[in-house]
Design a protein around this motif. Structure first.
Motif, PDB file in Angstrom:
ATOM      1  N   GLU A  40       0.818  -1.203   0.000  1.00 10.60           N
ATOM      2  CA  GLU A  40       0.000   0.000   0.000  1.00 10.60           C
ATOM      3  C   GLU A  40       0.858   1.261   0.000  1.00 10.60           C
ATOM      4  OE1 GLU A  40      -3.854   1.969   2.214  1.00 10.60           O
ATOM      5  OE2 GLU A  40      -2.799   0.331   3.194  1.00 10.60           O
ATOM      6  N   ARG A  41       1.992   1.204   0.655  1.00 14.13           N
ATOM      7  CA  ARG A  41       2.861   2.378   0.711  1.00 14.13           C
ATOM      8  C   ARG A  41       3.427   2.687  -0.676  1.00 14.13           C
ATOM      9  NH1 ARG A  41       3.867   4.794   4.937  1.00 14.13           N
ATOM     10  NH2 ARG A  41       3.429   3.004   6.233  1.00 14.13           N
ATOM     11  N   ILE A  42       3.898   1.670  -1.388  1.00 11.19           N
ATOM     12  CA  ILE A  42       4.459   1.886  -2.727  1.00 11.19           C
ATOM     13  C   ILE A  42       3.359   2.333  -3.691  1.00 11.19           C
ATOM     14  CG2 ILE A  42       5.522   0.731  -4.704  1.00 11.19           C
ATOM     15  CD1 ILE A  42       7.097  -0.965  -2.665  1.00 11.19           C
ATOM     16  N   ASN A  43       2.207   1.671  -3.645  1.00  8.69           N
ATOM     17  CA  ASN A  43       1.102   2.069  -4.526  1.00  8.69           C
ATOM     18  C   ASN A  43       0.641   3.485  -4.221  1.00  8.69           C
ATOM     19  OD1 ASN A  43       0.996  -0.297  -5.987  1.00  8.69           O
ATOM     20  ND2 ASN A  43      -0.389  -1.283  -4.544  1.00  8.69           N
ATOM     21  N   GLY A  44       0.602   3.863  -2.950  1.00  8.11           N
ATOM     22  CA  GLY A  44       0.213   5.218  -2.584  1.00  8.11           C
ATOM     23  C   GLY A  44       1.204   6.244  -3.080  1.00  8.11           C
ATOM     24  N   ARG A  45       2.501   5.959  -2.958  1.00 11.52           N
ATOM     25  CA  ARG A  45       3.513   6.901  -3.444  1.00 11.52           C
ATOM     26  C   ARG A  45       3.430   7.054  -4.959  1.00 11.52           C
ATOM     27  NH1 ARG A  45       8.504   4.875   0.448  1.00 11.52           N
ATOM     28  NH2 ARG A  45       7.677   5.839   2.343  1.00 11.52           N
ATOM     29  N   LEU A  46       3.244   5.943  -5.661  1.00 14.15           N
ATOM     30  CA  LEU A  46       3.103   6.012  -7.111  1.00 14.15           C
ATOM     31  C   LEU A  46       1.839   6.770  -7.500  1.00 14.15           C
ATOM     32  CD1 LEU A  46       4.237   2.428  -8.159  1.00 14.15           C
ATOM     33  CD2 LEU A  46       5.434   4.581  -8.569  1.00 14.15           C
ATOM     34  N   ALA A  47       0.756   6.574  -6.749  1.00 13.89           N
ATOM     35  CA  ALA A  47      -0.491   7.273  -7.050  1.00 13.89           C
ATOM     36  C   ALA A  47      -0.345   8.772  -6.814  1.00 13.89           C
ATOM     37  CB  ALA A  47      -1.634   6.704  -6.215  1.00 13.89           C
ATOM     38  N   TRP A  63      -2.781   8.016   4.204  1.00 13.45           N
ATOM     39  CA  TRP A  63      -4.051   8.636   3.813  1.00 13.45           C
ATOM     40  C   TRP A  63      -3.905   9.443   2.533  1.00 13.45           C
ATOM     41  CZ3 TRP A  63      -8.617   7.136   4.978  1.00 13.45           C
ATOM     42  CH2 TRP A  63      -8.838   6.455   6.178  1.00 13.45           C
ATOM     43  N   ASN A  64      -2.795  10.164   2.380  1.00 17.05           N
ATOM     44  CA  ASN A  64      -2.575  10.900   1.131  1.00 17.05           C
ATOM     45  C   ASN A  64      -2.475   9.944  -0.053  1.00 17.05           C
ATOM     46  OD1 ASN A  64      -2.616  13.421   2.320  1.00 17.05           O
ATOM     47  ND2 ASN A  64      -0.414  13.425   2.706  1.00 17.05           N
ATOM     48  N   GLY A  65      -1.812   8.813   0.141  1.00 18.30           N
ATOM     49  CA  GLY A  65      -1.719   7.818  -0.926  1.00 18.30           C
ATOM     50  C   GLY A  65      -3.068   7.223  -1.272  1.00 18.30           C
ATOM     51  N   ARG A  66      -3.885   6.964  -0.259  1.00 16.15           N
ATOM     52  CA  ARG A  66      -5.223   6.424  -0.518  1.00 16.15           C
ATOM     53  C   ARG A  66      -6.075   7.415  -1.290  1.00 16.15           C
ATOM     54  NH1 ARG A  66      -5.806   4.112   5.621  1.00 16.15           N
ATOM     55  NH2 ARG A  66      -4.492   2.277   5.315  1.00 16.15           N
ATOM     56  N   PHE A  67      -6.017   8.690  -0.886  1.00 11.67           N
ATOM     57  CA  PHE A  67      -6.787   9.706  -1.597  1.00 11.67           C
ATOM     58  C   PHE A  67      -6.264   9.896  -3.025  1.00 11.67           C
ATOM     59  CE2 PHE A  67      -7.964  11.440   2.733  1.00 11.67           C
ATOM     60  CZ  PHE A  67      -9.269  10.970   2.653  1.00 11.67           C
TER      61      PHE A  67
END
Length: 184
Positions: free
Chosen positions: A87-94, A160-164
């Protein structure tokens, strides 16, 4: 504990009587030998003891170095469903992808699908590889993300920023697909 309290209340109730010359207590619901249940005298006080240790308040004047909590460096633990990496990597990429998509859309007027088809795939792959490696190197060294977060820039805020940002990318692509053009 609850079963023990219930048993003692049944045995201490007025329905309980001791049969003479036998070592059993008789209740109308059950028969229990006394070697299984210790007798509790009436009006006996129970003493409860807590074995928790008091936390020592940290002194303001002493500055001790923080110990960084270690995480597992096993590849399968890092990439597990609830592991620290996915989730951390996907959030940073997002986050990078959402900002890049909006900047390119504002500057050139291309929607997300046009950006991808006009040479966006090599940029996406390159950015994904660089950010994934940059995120994994500290995790493979055993350093947790929580140990490096202080103040406003906490690991929870990043999650949370990555999720948004993930939701924003999906909403942007869906809105542009339904609208048939750019968002702006």
């Amino acid at each position: 504990m609850a079963a023990s309290s219930a048993m003692q209340s049944i045995l201490a109730s007025p329905l309980t009587r001791v049969v003479s010359n036998r070592s059993t207590r008789v209740n109308q619901f059950l028969i229990i030998p006394t070697n299984y249940v210790s007798p509790v005298p009436r009006n006996a006080s129970m003493r409860v003891r807590c074995n928790a240790k008091k936390e020592q308040p940290e002194s303001v004047t002493t500055s001790t170095p923080r110990s960084t909590p270690k995480v597992s460096t096993n590849f399968l633990d890092l990439f597990a469903f609830s592991g620290p990496a996915p989730e951390r990597i996907n959030g940073r990429l997002a986050m990078i992808g959402f900002v890049a998509a909006m900047v390119v859309e504002l500057s050139s007027g291309e929607d997300v699908f046009a950006q991808i088809s006009n040479g966006g795939i090599p940029w996406f792959l390159g950015t994904s590889i660089v950010l994934s490696l940059a995120s994994l190197i500290p995790l493979f060294k055993g350093i947790s993300v929580e140990s490096k977060s202080e103040g406003v820039m906490t690991s929870d805020a990043e999650m949370w920023n990555g999720r948004f940002a993930m939701l924003g990318l999906v909403a942007l692509a869906l809105t542009e697909y339904v609208k048939g053009g750019t968002l702006i």
